[in-house]
Motif scaffolding. Structure first.
Motif, PDB file in Angstrom:
ATOM      1  N   LEU A   1       0.149  43.749  60.072  1.00 14.64           N
ATOM      2  CA  LEU A   1      -1.082  43.683  59.289  1.00 14.64           C
ATOM      3  C   LEU A   1      -1.828  42.384  59.588  1.00 14.64           C
ATOM      4  O   LEU A   1      -3.042  42.378  59.765  1.00 14.64           O
ATOM      5  CB  LEU A   1      -0.777  43.785  57.790  1.00 14.64           C
ATOM      6  CG  LEU A   1      -0.305  45.130  57.278  1.00 14.64           C
ATOM      7  CD1 LEU A   1       0.280  44.993  55.878  1.00 14.64           C
ATOM      8  CD2 LEU A   1      -1.441  46.146  57.297  1.00 14.64           C
ATOM      9  N   ASN A   2      -1.084  41.280  59.653  1.00 12.43           N
ATOM     10  CA  ASN A   2      -1.692  39.982  59.953  1.00 12.43           C
ATOM     11  C   ASN A   2      -2.347  39.970  61.334  1.00 12.43           C
ATOM     12  O   ASN A   2      -3.323  39.259  61.546  1.00 12.43           O
ATOM     13  CB  ASN A   2      -0.656  38.864  59.858  1.00 12.43           C
ATOM     14  CG  ASN A   2      -0.317  38.509  58.430  1.00 12.43           C
ATOM     15  OD1 ASN A   2      -1.128  38.659  57.528  1.00 12.43           O
ATOM     16  ND2 ASN A   2       0.899  38.044  58.213  1.00 12.43           N
ATOM     17  N   ALA A   3      -1.800  40.742  62.267  1.00 10.16           N
ATOM     18  CA  ALA A   3      -2.348  40.802  63.626  1.00 10.16           C
ATOM     19  C   ALA A   3      -3.558  41.734  63.714  1.00 10.16           C
ATOM     20  O   ALA A   3      -4.163  41.855  64.773  1.00 10.16           O
ATOM     21  CB  ALA A   3      -1.258  41.252  64.596  1.00 10.16           C
ATOM     22  N   GLY A   4      -3.885  42.410  62.600  1.00 10.28           N
ATOM     23  CA  GLY A   4      -5.057  43.280  62.593  1.00 10.28           C
ATOM     24  C   GLY A   4      -4.803  44.696  63.050  1.00 10.28           C
ATOM     25  O   GLY A   4      -5.749  45.427  63.371  1.00 10.28           O
ATOM     26  N   GLU A   5      -3.539  45.095  63.071  1.00  8.50           N
ATOM     27  CA  GLU A   5      -3.236  46.476  63.471  1.00  8.50           C
ATOM     28  C   GLU A   5      -3.943  47.456  62.530  1.00  8.50           C
ATOM     29  O   GLU A   5      -4.042  47.221  61.324  1.00  8.50           O
ATOM     30  CB  GLU A   5      -1.723  46.707  63.440  1.00  8.50           C
ATOM     31  CG  GLU A   5      -1.315  48.010  64.067  1.00  8.50           C
ATOM     32  CD  GLU A   5       0.194  48.102  64.277  1.00  8.50           C
ATOM     33  OE1 GLU A   5       0.721  49.221  64.108  1.00  8.50           O
ATOM     34  OE2 GLU A   5       0.833  47.089  64.608  1.00  8.50           O
ATOM     35  N   GLU A   6      -4.415  48.536  63.083  1.00 11.56           N
ATOM     36  CA  GLU A   6      -5.172  49.527  62.314  1.00 11.56           C
ATOM     37  C   GLU A   6      -4.303  50.174  61.231  1.00 11.56           C
ATOM     38  O   GLU A   6      -3.133  50.443  61.433  1.00 11.56           O
ATOM     39  CB  GLU A   6      -5.703  50.606  63.254  1.00 11.56           C
ATOM     40  CG  GLU A   6      -6.610  51.597  62.567  1.00 11.56           C
ATOM     41  CD  GLU A   6      -7.188  52.601  63.540  1.00 11.56           C
ATOM     42  OE1 GLU A   6      -8.413  52.707  63.584  1.00 11.56           O
ATOM     43  OE2 GLU A   6      -6.404  53.280  64.230  1.00 11.56           O
ATOM     44  N   ILE A   7      -4.925  50.408  60.079  1.00  8.41           N
ATOM     45  CA  ILE A   7      -4.294  51.071  58.936  1.00  8.41           C
ATOM     46  C   ILE A   7      -4.875  52.469  58.829  1.00  8.41           C
ATOM     47  O   ILE A   7      -6.089  52.653  58.939  1.00  8.41           O
ATOM     48  CB  ILE A   7      -4.592  50.306  57.629  1.00  8.41           C
ATOM     49  CG1 ILE A   7      -3.977  48.916  57.673  1.00  8.41           C
ATOM     50  CG2 ILE A   7      -4.114  51.092  56.407  1.00  8.41           C
ATOM     51  CD1 ILE A   7      -4.473  47.992  56.559  1.00  8.41           C
ATOM     52  N   GLU A   8      -4.000  53.447  58.609  1.00 12.44           N
ATOM     53  CA  GLU A   8      -4.445  54.806  58.305  1.00 12.44           C
ATOM     54  C   GLU A   8      -3.989  55.146  56.895  1.00 12.44           C
ATOM     55  O   GLU A   8      -2.806  55.020  56.561  1.00 12.44           O
ATOM     56  CB  GLU A   8      -3.855  55.825  59.276  1.00 12.44           C
ATOM     57  CG  GLU A   8      -4.275  57.245  58.946  1.00 12.44           C
ATOM     58  CD  GLU A   8      -3.668  58.294  59.863  1.00 12.44           C
ATOM     59  OE1 GLU A   8      -3.911  59.482  59.599  1.00 12.44           O
ATOM     60  OE2 GLU A   8      -2.952  57.937  60.800  1.00 12.44           O
TER      61      GLU A   8
END
Length: 139
Positions: A36-43
């Motif tokens: 999440l901190n690295a900006g990975e996409e959330i679905e």
């Protein structure tokens, strides 16, 4: 990759300080937070997601219970209104610094905490928010 989250976990992640239902739950959550901190996409999804996967079998009735589904609906409504975007199942977003700042500010004032009513973790989350989100794993 994509991180699958149910809507109310958009609130829970704001105050996560390394405490949870079990050591396996915490270990799993600690693995998701850097993503999440690295900006990975959330679905956005319904039912058990990537955060609650370690306890889904043990807490199946909880993960599919009416109170949790209601939390998801309230969180989706409140977060969507705050961010001005769809938070329905299937929606995708990246947690930008601007989104995180807006979410935490609204969480601290109670604006997006309707879904938190009756949650076992509400007191801890309140204290974390009052403390300026100090010690949270999400940065």
């Amino acid at each position: 990759m994509t991180i699958r989250l149910r809507a109310h976990h958009l609130l829970c992640m704001l105050t996560y300080v390394g405490k949870g239902y079990s050591p396996g739950f915490v270990e799993n959550y600690d693995g998701i937070t850097p993503r999440l901190n690295a900006g990975e996409e959330i679905e956005i999804t319904t039912g058990p997601d990537d955060i609650c996967a370690p306890i889904a079998c043990d807490h199946r009735e909880h993960c599919h219970g009416a109170s949790v589904l209601s939390r998801d609906a309230m969180a989706a409504r409140d977060v969507a209104a705050l961010l001005g975007r769809d938070i329905a199942p299937g929606a995708r977003l990246s947690l930008t610094e601007a989104y995180l700042t807006r979410l935490r500010s609204a969480f601290a004032t109670g604006e997006i905490r309707n879904a938190c009513a009756g949650c076992d973790w509400v007191d801890l989350c309140t204290e974390v928010a009052k403390g300026g989100f100090h010690g949270t794993r999400l940065t």
